[in-house]
Design a protein around this motif. Sequence first.
Motif, PDB file in Angstrom:
ATOM      1  N   SER A   1       0.840  -1.265  -0.153  1.00 35.66           N
ATOM      2  CA  SER A   1      -0.119   0.076  -0.036  1.00 35.66           C
ATOM      3  C   SER A   1       0.879   1.269   0.032  1.00 35.66           C
ATOM      4  CB  SER A   1      -1.045  -0.088   1.328  1.00 35.66           C
ATOM      5  OG  SER A   1      -1.862  -1.132   1.175  1.00 35.66           O
ATOM      6  N   TYR A   2       1.986   1.275   0.803  1.00 35.97           N
ATOM      7  CA  TYR A   2       2.782   2.440   0.954  1.00 35.97           C
ATOM      8  C   TYR A   2       3.442   2.505  -0.397  1.00 35.97           C
ATOM      9  CZ  TYR A   2       2.257   3.322   5.921  1.00 35.97           C
ATOM     10  OH  TYR A   2       1.838   3.607   6.925  1.00 35.97           O
ATOM     11  N   ALA A   3       4.082   1.294  -1.081  1.00 36.20           N
ATOM     12  CA  ALA A   3       4.536   1.551  -2.379  1.00 36.20           C
ATOM     13  C   ALA A   3       3.607   2.092  -3.372  1.00 36.20           C
ATOM     14  CB  ALA A   3       4.987   0.052  -2.964  1.00 36.20           C
ATOM     15  N   GLU A   4       2.381   1.807  -3.379  1.00 36.46           N
ATOM     16  CA  GLU A   4       1.456   2.407  -4.345  1.00 36.46           C
ATOM     17  C   GLU A   4       1.011   4.057  -3.884  1.00 36.46           C
ATOM     18  OE1 GLU A   4      -2.229   0.519  -5.807  1.00 36.46           O
ATOM     19  OE2 GLU A   4      -1.593  -1.214  -4.565  1.00 36.46           O
TER      20      GLU A   4
ATOM     21  N   TYR B   1       2.044  12.221  -4.111  1.00 38.70           N
ATOM     22  CA  TYR B   1       2.119  12.404  -2.737  1.00 38.70           C
ATOM     23  C   TYR B   1       3.063  13.221  -2.431  1.00 38.70           C
ATOM     24  CZ  TYR B   1       3.137  11.670   2.074  1.00 38.70           C
ATOM     25  OH  TYR B   1       3.373  11.874   3.391  1.00 38.70           O
ATOM     26  N   TRP B   2       4.332  13.253  -2.869  1.00 35.54           N
ATOM     27  CA  TRP B   2       5.322  14.480  -2.481  1.00 35.54           C
ATOM     28  C   TRP B   2       5.145  15.604  -2.785  1.00 35.54           C
ATOM     29  CZ3 TRP B   2       8.442  12.546   0.866  1.00 35.54           C
ATOM     30  CH2 TRP B   2       8.935  11.376   1.137  1.00 35.54           C
ATOM     31  N   HIS B   3       4.296  15.789  -3.929  1.00 35.88           N
ATOM     32  CA  HIS B   3       3.874  17.333  -4.211  1.00 35.88           C
ATOM     33  C   HIS B   3       3.090  17.855  -3.284  1.00 35.88           C
ATOM     34  CE1 HIS B   3       1.977  20.244  -6.928  1.00 35.88           C
ATOM     35  NE2 HIS B   3       0.919  19.877  -6.553  1.00 35.88           N
ATOM     36  N   PHE B   4       1.960  16.839  -2.626  1.00 35.79           N
ATOM     37  CA  PHE B   4       1.245  17.564  -1.569  1.00 35.79           C
ATOM     38  C   PHE B   4       1.802  17.643  -0.146  1.00 35.79           C
ATOM     39  CE2 PHE B   4      -1.878  15.336  -4.655  1.00 35.79           C
ATOM     40  CZ  PHE B   4      -2.733  16.159  -4.543  1.00 35.79           C
ATOM     41  N   ALA B   5       2.817  16.794   0.061  1.00 36.10           N
ATOM     42  CA  ALA B   5       3.520  16.951   1.283  1.00 36.10           C
ATOM     43  C   ALA B   5       4.265  18.008   1.263  1.00 36.10           C
ATOM     44  CB  ALA B   5       4.272  15.778   1.431  1.00 36.10           C
ATOM     45  N   LEU B   6       4.927  18.268   0.063  1.00 32.82           N
ATOM     46  CA  LEU B   6       6.021  19.534   0.030  1.00 32.82           C
ATOM     47  C   LEU B   6       5.078  20.861   0.069  1.00 32.82           C
ATOM     48  CD1 LEU B   6       8.868  20.658  -0.637  1.00 32.82           C
ATOM     49  CD2 LEU B   6       8.006  20.708  -3.116  1.00 32.82           C
ATOM     50  N   ASN B   7       3.751  20.774  -0.432  1.00 29.83           N
ATOM     51  CA  ASN B   7       2.959  22.028  -0.448  1.00 29.83           C
ATOM     52  C   ASN B   7       2.542  22.302   1.107  1.00 29.83           C
ATOM     53  OD1 ASN B   7       2.790  22.602  -2.902  1.00 29.83           O
ATOM     54  ND2 ASN B   7       0.971  21.332  -3.393  1.00 29.83           N
TER      55      ASN B   7
ATOM     56  N   ALA C   1      -1.345  23.885  -5.537  1.00 30.82           N
ATOM     57  CA  ALA C   1      -1.167  24.215  -4.155  1.00 30.82           C
ATOM     58  C   ALA C   1      -1.485  23.562  -3.197  1.00 30.82           C
ATOM     59  CB  ALA C   1      -1.210  25.693  -3.802  1.00 30.82           C
ATOM     60  N   ALA C   2      -2.346  22.329  -3.593  1.00 29.30           N
ATOM     61  CA  ALA C   2      -3.106  21.549  -2.567  1.00 29.30           C
ATOM     62  C   ALA C   2      -2.344  20.773  -1.538  1.00 29.30           C
ATOM     63  CB  ALA C   2      -4.025  20.606  -3.265  1.00 29.30           C
ATOM     64  N   PRO C   3      -2.626  21.030  -0.396  1.00 28.86           N
ATOM     65  CA  PRO C   3      -1.786  20.298   0.634  1.00 28.86           C
ATOM     66  C   PRO C   3      -2.387  18.705   1.141  1.00 28.86           C
ATOM     67  CG  PRO C   3      -3.257  21.828   1.722  1.00 28.86           C
ATOM     68  CD  PRO C   3      -3.481  22.073   0.354  1.00 28.86           C
ATOM     69  N   LEU C   4      -1.706  18.314   2.159  1.00 34.58           N
ATOM     70  CA  LEU C   4      -2.085  16.988   2.312  1.00 34.58           C
ATOM     71  C   LEU C   4      -3.525  16.869   2.794  1.00 34.58           C
ATOM     72  CD1 LEU C   4       1.147  15.742   4.031  1.00 34.58           C
ATOM     73  CD2 LEU C   4       0.278  14.746   2.236  1.00 34.58           C
ATOM     74  N   THR C   5      -4.140  17.910   3.501  1.00 31.94           N
ATOM     75  CA  THR C   5      -5.502  17.758   3.623  1.00 31.94           C
ATOM     76  C   THR C   5      -6.511  17.463   2.728  1.00 31.94           C
ATOM     77  OG1 THR C   5      -5.182  20.188   4.056  1.00 31.94           O
ATOM     78  CG2 THR C   5      -6.052  18.845   6.016  1.00 31.94           C
ATOM     79  N   ALA C   6      -5.971  18.198   1.500  1.00 32.97           N
ATOM     80  CA  ALA C   6      -6.795  18.185   0.293  1.00 32.97           C
ATOM     81  C   ALA C   6      -6.623  16.879  -0.354  1.00 32.97           C
ATOM     82  CB  ALA C   6      -6.501  19.363  -0.575  1.00 32.97           C
ATOM     83  N   PHE C   7      -5.368  16.619  -0.152  1.00 33.42           N
ATOM     84  CA  PHE C   7      -4.848  15.103  -1.062  1.00 33.42           C
ATOM     85  C   PHE C   7      -5.608  14.127  -0.223  1.00 33.42           C
ATOM     86  CE2 PHE C   7      -2.058  11.480  -0.101  1.00 33.42           C
ATOM     87  CZ  PHE C   7      -1.968  10.800  -1.491  1.00 33.42           C
ATOM     88  N   ILE C   8      -6.003  14.011   1.076  1.00 35.83           N
ATOM     89  CA  ILE C   8      -6.640  12.891   1.668  1.00 35.83           C
ATOM     90  C   ILE C   8      -7.869  13.002   1.487  1.00 35.83           C
ATOM     91  CG2 ILE C   8      -7.166  12.143   4.081  1.00 35.83           C
ATOM     92  CD1 ILE C   8      -4.564  11.466   3.217  1.00 35.83           C
TER      93      ILE C   8
ATOM     94  N   ALA D   1      -1.873   6.349   3.025  1.00 32.81           N
ATOM     95  CA  ALA D   1      -1.644   7.891   2.796  1.00 32.81           C
ATOM     96  C   ALA D   1      -2.006   8.576   4.261  1.00 32.81           C
ATOM     97  CB  ALA D   1      -2.515   8.201   1.682  1.00 32.81           C
ATOM     98  N   SER D   2      -3.050   8.090   4.857  1.00 31.37           N
ATOM     99  CA  SER D   2      -3.298   8.679   5.990  1.00 31.37           C
ATOM    100  C   SER D   2      -2.377   8.878   7.083  1.00 31.37           C
ATOM    101  CB  SER D   2      -4.637   8.153   6.587  1.00 31.37           C
ATOM    102  OG  SER D   2      -5.751   8.322   5.822  1.00 31.37           O
ATOM    103  N   THR D   3      -1.789   7.862   7.293  1.00 32.86           N
ATOM    104  CA  THR D   3      -0.732   7.502   8.126  1.00 32.86           C
ATOM    105  C   THR D   3       0.477   8.505   7.924  1.00 32.86           C
ATOM    106  OG1 THR D   3      -1.306   5.226   8.439  1.00 32.86           O
ATOM    107  CG2 THR D   3       0.859   5.899   9.412  1.00 32.86           C
ATOM    108  N   LEU D   4       0.886   8.646   6.398  1.00 31.00           N
ATOM    109  CA  LEU D   4       2.023   9.252   6.044  1.00 31.00           C
ATOM    110  C   LEU D   4       1.615  10.948   6.509  1.00 31.00           C
ATOM    111  CD1 LEU D   4       2.937   7.872   2.641  1.00 31.00           C
ATOM    112  CD2 LEU D   4       4.420   7.954   4.722  1.00 31.00           C
ATOM    113  N   ALA D   5       0.295  11.011   6.139  1.00 30.42           N
ATOM    114  CA  ALA D   5      -0.042  12.752   6.488  1.00 30.42           C
ATOM    115  C   ALA D   5       0.151  13.089   7.751  1.00 30.42           C
ATOM    116  CB  ALA D   5      -1.353  12.664   5.868  1.00 30.42           C
ATOM    117  N   VAL D   6      -0.435  12.099   8.946  1.00 35.16           N
ATOM    118  CA  VAL D   6      -0.376  12.701  10.219  1.00 35.16           C
ATOM    119  C   VAL D   6       0.706  12.513  10.924  1.00 35.16           C
ATOM    120  CG1 VAL D   6      -2.984  12.550  10.253  1.00 35.16           C
ATOM    121  CG2 VAL D   6      -1.419  10.426  10.945  1.00 35.16           C
ATOM    122  N   ALA D   7       1.668  11.548  10.619  1.00 36.10           N
ATOM    123  CA  ALA D   7       2.741  10.903  11.369  1.00 36.10           C
ATOM    124  C   ALA D   7       3.579  12.188  11.889  1.00 36.10           C
ATOM    125  CB  ALA D   7       3.571  10.020  10.677  1.00 36.10           C
TER     126      ALA D   7
END
Lengths: 275, 302
Positions: free
Chosen positions: A57-60, A67-73, A222-229, A246-252
């Motif tokens: 799941s993480y790999a996908e 994902y990195w785009h949102f995280a960077l934002n 410019a969408a951040p992780l909240t929007a990604f999720i 994805a959620s775990t990555l966003a909140v960890a």
Amino acid sequence: MAVKTKRSTQIAVTLLGWGIALWLFFPIFWMILTGFKGEVEAVSSPPKLLFMPTLSSYAEVFERASYWHFALNTVVVSVGATVAALLLAIPAAYSMAFMPSKRTRGTLLWMLSTRMLPPVGVLVPIYLLARNTHLLDTRTGLAIVDMLTNLPIIVWMLFTFFREVPAPILEAGRMDGATRWQEMTMVLLPLALPGIASTALLSLILCWNEAFWSLNLTSSNAAPLTAFIASFSSPEGLFFGKLSAASTLAVAPILIFGWISQKQLVRGLTFGAVK
Amino acid sequence: MQAVVEHSPTPGASARKGKGAGFLLLSPAVLILLVWSLVPLGMTLWYSLLNYNLVDPTLHGFAGFSNYWYLLTDPDFLHSLLNTFILVGGVLVISVGGGTLLAVLYDQEFFGRGIARVLVISPFFIMPTVSALLWKNLMLHPIYGVYSAMMRAVGLTPIDWLAQFPLLTVMMIVAWEWLPFAVLILLTAVQSLDSEQKEAARMDGAGPVAQFRHIILPHLGRAISVVVMIETIYLLTVFAEISVTTAGGPGVASTNLAYLIYSRALLQFDVGGASAGGVVAIIIANIVAVFLVRSVARNLEV
């Protein structure tokens, strides 16, 4: 007899304390667990507690380059908004803490009251202003709005922390010929550093988790992780494994931040009213 | 800038120049907040008096109070207003009531208390979109959710929570996020209570209930008012949890004022109508704010 009652109370308290804690934490635990399941196992009935962990799941999630785009934002917006807010708030809090006037109390309460303006009440003008200034769906636009929504709380917190720095220390510095600038940067800032750090931390947490403006002012660039999720809400939400990873990555990151800083956060959040 | 670099040789001069410097240091933050709070407010007021639709240019011109009339006579509006109060009130009751009890519980010594506390406050750090999806899918999904599996395991028929009890379920999700916040603040307050005072009360034969009522509860007044104030600010505009789980539905069963205005503005493009809703939301928030700021100002030493 008394010893016996004491022991049974002790056992009851332990059971209750751990029971409630585990129950409240369970959804987070389950999310982390499901992230390590394959899609088939993630929706197995009954749900499995024991399974072969997999990183598929993480790999996908990572494969979607997005994902990195949102995280960077998220990182850029949160850090940018926090730094900008501190640059405005430190001088303001310094002024109110060490050069108070008759209006200081009123100014502080007024600042707090601007925070009570419901964002939805000004959604339309902010949306249109952002659109007309080409700040819609930009990191700068979102960072400005995040900075402004948090500024009152940041000023309050810094004010509370600065007031705990004894004024005689600053005066001693001034006697030695320090200018206001030197007094602020070389005497006050080092002394108030823990307070400033926890203020910055709270601002980061608030920006990181901010959802209203993120969902309404950004779409793709410019969408951040909240929007990604949020994009997982349907029908992709049924891919429980990916959703959980994805959620775990966003909140960890912010969860770990929160765990480390909970004590300082309380002081800040209550404006020093609760010690 | 001059006042900032100059230093003052005498205390009297310091006070005088201090005023100028203080003003100079304070003004950027004050100015930017003034602009931020007044300009959009003015625009909202102005738009609310116009016929203004983003996709229908034939609708234009001055509308007077027709947007307000249309809004206030719309049953959806009253329904969403009621939902807003139920949501705020319900979450406040759960988080302040539950938070007080849990604060007392986690003040007791027991094995692994530190870890248990960390687990309890964790939901506060979870972003709203994640907690909404987490509950909607992993916990409450009628087929795959853990809660449904548990109900099946004991022979009950799983409930489709979000379809059958949309508002209540949203309230529970939001309460899950905010209860930890209340515990965090109230626990700190309980811990600051003088342990000698508690000891003395126990020596005098006060039972746990009497101790709670006469010693702990009065001590928590300030902390509770801080919790109520901060939570109310956020709860009046709960948005992501609704948007992700129910999208306000079914019908308007779980639509609050924030979601109603959002759907008018960005889904129906009715700027005039949405602005009128915005003005109403601001008025309501101000009524609440007057009470809150007063009670908090009393409780804070500024």
